[in-house]
Design an enzyme around this catalytic site. Structure first.
Site, PDB file in Angstrom:
ATOM      1  N   GLU A   1      50.744  56.120  21.299  1.00 18.60           N
ATOM      2  CA  GLU A   1      51.249  54.547  21.726  1.00 18.60           C
ATOM      3  C   GLU A   1      52.355  54.325  20.661  1.00 18.60           C
ATOM      4  O   GLU A   1      53.417  53.514  21.047  1.00 18.60           O
ATOM      5  CB  GLU A   1      50.131  53.611  21.892  1.00 18.60           C
ATOM      6  CG  GLU A   1      49.136  54.273  22.925  1.00 18.60           C
ATOM      7  CD  GLU A   1      49.696  54.301  24.451  1.00 18.60           C
ATOM      8  OE1 GLU A   1      50.733  53.855  24.612  1.00 18.60           O
ATOM      9  OE2 GLU A   1      48.838  55.127  25.220  1.00 18.60           O
TER      10      GLU A   1
ATOM     11  N   GLU B   1      56.524  60.911  28.137  1.00 15.37           N
ATOM     12  CA  GLU B   1      55.219  61.080  27.778  1.00 15.37           C
ATOM     13  C   GLU B   1      55.074  62.363  27.045  1.00 15.37           C
ATOM     14  O   GLU B   1      54.116  62.263  26.162  1.00 15.37           O
ATOM     15  CB  GLU B   1      54.087  61.470  29.143  1.00 15.37           C
ATOM     16  CG  GLU B   1      54.175  60.162  30.060  1.00 15.37           C
ATOM     17  CD  GLU B   1      53.396  59.041  28.871  1.00 15.37           C
ATOM     18  OE1 GLU B   1      52.274  59.468  28.193  1.00 15.37           O
ATOM     19  OE2 GLU B   1      53.595  57.938  28.853  1.00 15.37           O
TER      20      GLU B   1
END
Length: 295
Positions: free
Chosen positions: A148, A224
């Site tokens: 994150e 991602e």
């Protein structure tokens, strides 16, 4: 199909509001050059303002919306060792990534998940679920936090906003051109815009919007892989792979649709539905990490 239905409904709502507002303000008169043809320059500017405006408004309110949708509670003062460890870990990783200290929050969810959002790299929000803290060990949680933090450091929220703005611009631009063509050429309407223009524009915007969303989702899947690589760099490849393996066994309780592209764990789809996935399959992400790690 829930996301597709929500996307269609949202686009129809936006278009209806747009048509009402532009009609009241007389904007359509500026888009109509001679009464028989569109001023494409004015139309493109109009579409860009609307397309990018909506995306940036979403970005500006992203932290507030994320907290509201997930019920995430920001840790102002740690009440226990877990919260203290979360703050220390995020602070250390943020420093290594070269960003300001994000807000750290916990939201109640059975599923092991986490997300990052915010319009500024130095004022972001990183949140983890209670399910993540229960089901993963400290090394795995550290890797998820690194993932994150990497999203924030890479500027992924801004990048996705810009991509969405470009896509929105061309969806609005092209749908109005199609509506104008049907109204003028097929229905032979020579004055103003008739019902054919409005109906065709709505249909075209839905179709173009669905097609365009596959482009946005493709970019989302690529980021991602980058965030996984960043998480591996901050916490260790083994920890990142272990965390993704644990996610494969997680409880199926995805984030709200508005937040899905910001979480570490996306929805599972198959076949043509994979075009609308915001995250690559976990198997592909694990394989990419294994291939990139030194033997």
């Amino acid at each position: 199909m829930k996301r597709v239905v929500l996307f269609i409904a949202t686009n129809i709502a936006i278009l209806v509001v747009l048509l009402i507002v532009t009609s009241i303000l007389g904007v359509n008169n500026y888009l109509d050059e001679t009464g028989t043809g569109l001023n494409l320059t004015h139309l493109l500017i109009f579409a860009a303002i609307l397309g990018f405006g909506g995306s940036f408004i979403s970005l500006v309110i992203s932290k507030w919306m994320a907290k509201r949708l997930t019920g995430a509670k920001v840790i102002d003062r740690p009440n226990n060792e877990v919260e203290n460890w979360l703050l220390q870990t995020v602070r250390r990783q943020a420093s290594r990534a070269g960003i300001g200290m994000p807000e750290v929050a916990i939201f109640d969810s059975q599923a092991p998940n986490a997300f990052a959002t915010g319009m500024k790299r130095d004022a972001a929000l990183v949140a983890v679920s209670t399910g993540l803290l229960r089901n993963m060990n400290q090394d795995e949680v550290e890797a998820v936090l690194g993932h994150e933090i990497s999203h924030v450091a890479n500027g992924d929220m801004i990048t996705l906003t810009l991509i969405q703005g470009v896509v929105n611009t061309f969806v609005i631009f092209l749908s109005r051109i199609v509506g104008h063509f049907v109204d003028r050429v097929i229905l032979k309407n020579e004055e103003g815009h008739g019902i054919g223009f409005f109906v065709t524009t709505i249909i075209a915007q839905i179709v173009f919007g669905i097609l365009a969303s596959t482009i946005v989702m493709w970019f989302s899947r690529q980021r991602e892989f980058r965030a996984d690589a960043g998480g591996a760099q901050l916490a260790g490849t083994g920890k990142m792979i272990s965390a993704l393996e644990k996610l494969k066994k997680g409880v199926e309780e995805p984030l709200p649709d508005q937040m899905a592209s910001f979480g570490i764990n996306g929805k599972k789809n198959h076949g043509w539905k994979m075009l609308f996935m915001s995250h690559p399959p976990l198997e592909d992400r694990i394989q990419a990490l294994k291939q990139s790690s030194p033997q």
